[in-house]
Motif scaffolding. Structure first.
Motif, mmCIF file in Angstrom:
data_model
loop_
_atom_site.group_PDB
_atom_site.id
_atom_site.type_symbol
_atom_site.label_atom_id
_atom_site.label_comp_id
_atom_site.label_asym_id
_atom_site.label_seq_id
_atom_site.Cartn_x
_atom_site.Cartn_y
_atom_site.Cartn_z
ATOM 1 N N CYS A 1 -5.299 2.596 2.690
ATOM 2 C CA CYS A 1 -4.879 1.244 3.049
ATOM 3 C C CYS A 1 -3.668 1.249 3.987
ATOM 4 O O CYS A 1 -3.595 0.425 4.907
ATOM 5 C CB CYS A 1 -4.586 0.436 1.789
ATOM 6 N N ASN B 1 -2.516 -5.420 -3.892
ATOM 7 C CA ASN B 1 -2.434 -4.554 -5.073
ATOM 8 C C ASN B 1 -3.825 -4.336 -5.658
ATOM 9 O O ASN B 1 -4.182 -3.219 -6.038
ATOM 10 C CB ASN B 1 -1.486 -5.149 -6.118
ATOM 11 N N CYS C 1 -1.333 4.380 -1.430
ATOM 12 C CA CYS C 1 -2.738 4.282 -1.029
ATOM 13 C C CYS C 1 -2.816 4.603 0.467
ATOM 14 O O CYS C 1 -2.702 3.714 1.317
ATOM 15 C CB CYS C 1 -3.289 2.886 -1.319
ATOM 16 N N SER D 1 0.825 -1.216 0.000
ATOM 17 C CA SER D 1 0.000 0.000 0.000
ATOM 18 C C SER D 1 0.852 1.257 0.000
ATOM 19 O O SER D 1 0.492 2.249 -0.632
ATOM 20 C CB SER D 1 -0.947 -0.014 1.195
ATOM 21 N N THR E 1 5.181 -5.624 -6.662
ATOM 22 C CA THR E 1 4.247 -4.506 -6.790
ATOM 23 C C THR E 1 4.694 -3.511 -7.847
ATOM 24 O O THR E 1 3.906 -3.078 -8.690
ATOM 25 C CB THR E 1 4.095 -3.796 -5.429
ATOM 26 N N ASN F 1 2.177 1.760 -3.488
ATOM 27 C CA ASN F 1 1.083 2.218 -4.354
ATOM 28 C C ASN F 1 0.538 3.582 -3.941
ATOM 29 O O ASN F 1 -0.372 4.093 -4.584
ATOM 30 C CB ASN F 1 -0.049 1.192 -4.365
ATOM 31 N N LEU G 1 -7.987 3.358 -4.623
ATOM 32 C CA LEU G 1 -7.487 4.526 -5.341
ATOM 33 C C LEU G 1 -8.393 4.898 -6.512
ATOM 34 O O LEU G 1 -8.666 6.075 -6.753
ATOM 35 C CB LEU G 1 -6.053 4.278 -5.835
ATOM 36 N N ASN H 1 -5.753 -1.970 -3.323
ATOM 37 C CA ASN H 1 -5.250 -0.606 -3.486
ATOM 38 C C ASN H 1 -5.824 0.044 -4.734
ATOM 39 O O ASN H 1 -6.225 1.216 -4.715
ATOM 40 C CB ASN H 1 -3.728 -0.590 -3.586
ATOM 41 N N ARG H 2 -5.877 -0.691 -5.808
ATOM 42 C CA ARG H 2 -6.380 -0.127 -7.050
ATOM 43 C C ARG H 2 -7.877 0.178 -6.965
ATOM 44 O O ARG H 2 -8.341 1.174 -7.517
ATOM 45 C CB ARG H 2 -6.058 -1.055 -8.217
#
Length: 114
Positions: A10, A90, A7, A2, A55, A5, A97, A93-94
């Motif tokens: 998270c 992942n 985020c 996270s 990642t 990424n 986000l 997170n997507r």
């Protein structure tokens, strides 16, 4: 995952959950920032660096990466579990986000110490 990424939602939630299992604030902070990962003991260092590479550069993964995990004692099942967990986070997170989910500190009040 996270932190890499970026985020924040998270990172805050997972960080708070980690505090229930890891009683070392410095370790939790390093994990939440994805910084200083190479300073952990070899097993944890390899795990988090593997998560970081999977990642940020999944196409760059090689058999050598898996060999490094085996060298610190991870079994084939451990490696599969690690890969699935990294992939799942992942994905989450997507979703967070992509939907613009914002962090609210009040959400952390539900965690319990066991």
């Amino acid at each position: 995952v996270s932190a890499i990424n970026e985020c924040a939602y998270c990172v805050q939630h997972h960080g708070e959950a980690l505090r229930r299992y890891i009683k070392d604030e410095e370790t939790v902070s390093l994990l939440m920032e994805a910084d200083g990962l190479e300073t952990f003991e070899p097993r944890l260092s390899n795990i988090v660096q593997h998560a970081e590479k999977l990642t940020s550069a999944p196409a760059a993964m090689t058999d050598t990466d898996l060999g490094e995990l085996r060298a610190v004692g991870l079994s084939e099942k451990d490696i599969l579990d690690l890969t699935l967990i990294v992939a799942y986070f992942n994905f989450v997170n997507r979703v967070a986000l992509g939907l613009g989910v914002a962090f609210n500190g009040d959400e952390l009040v539900g965690y319990k110490d066991d």
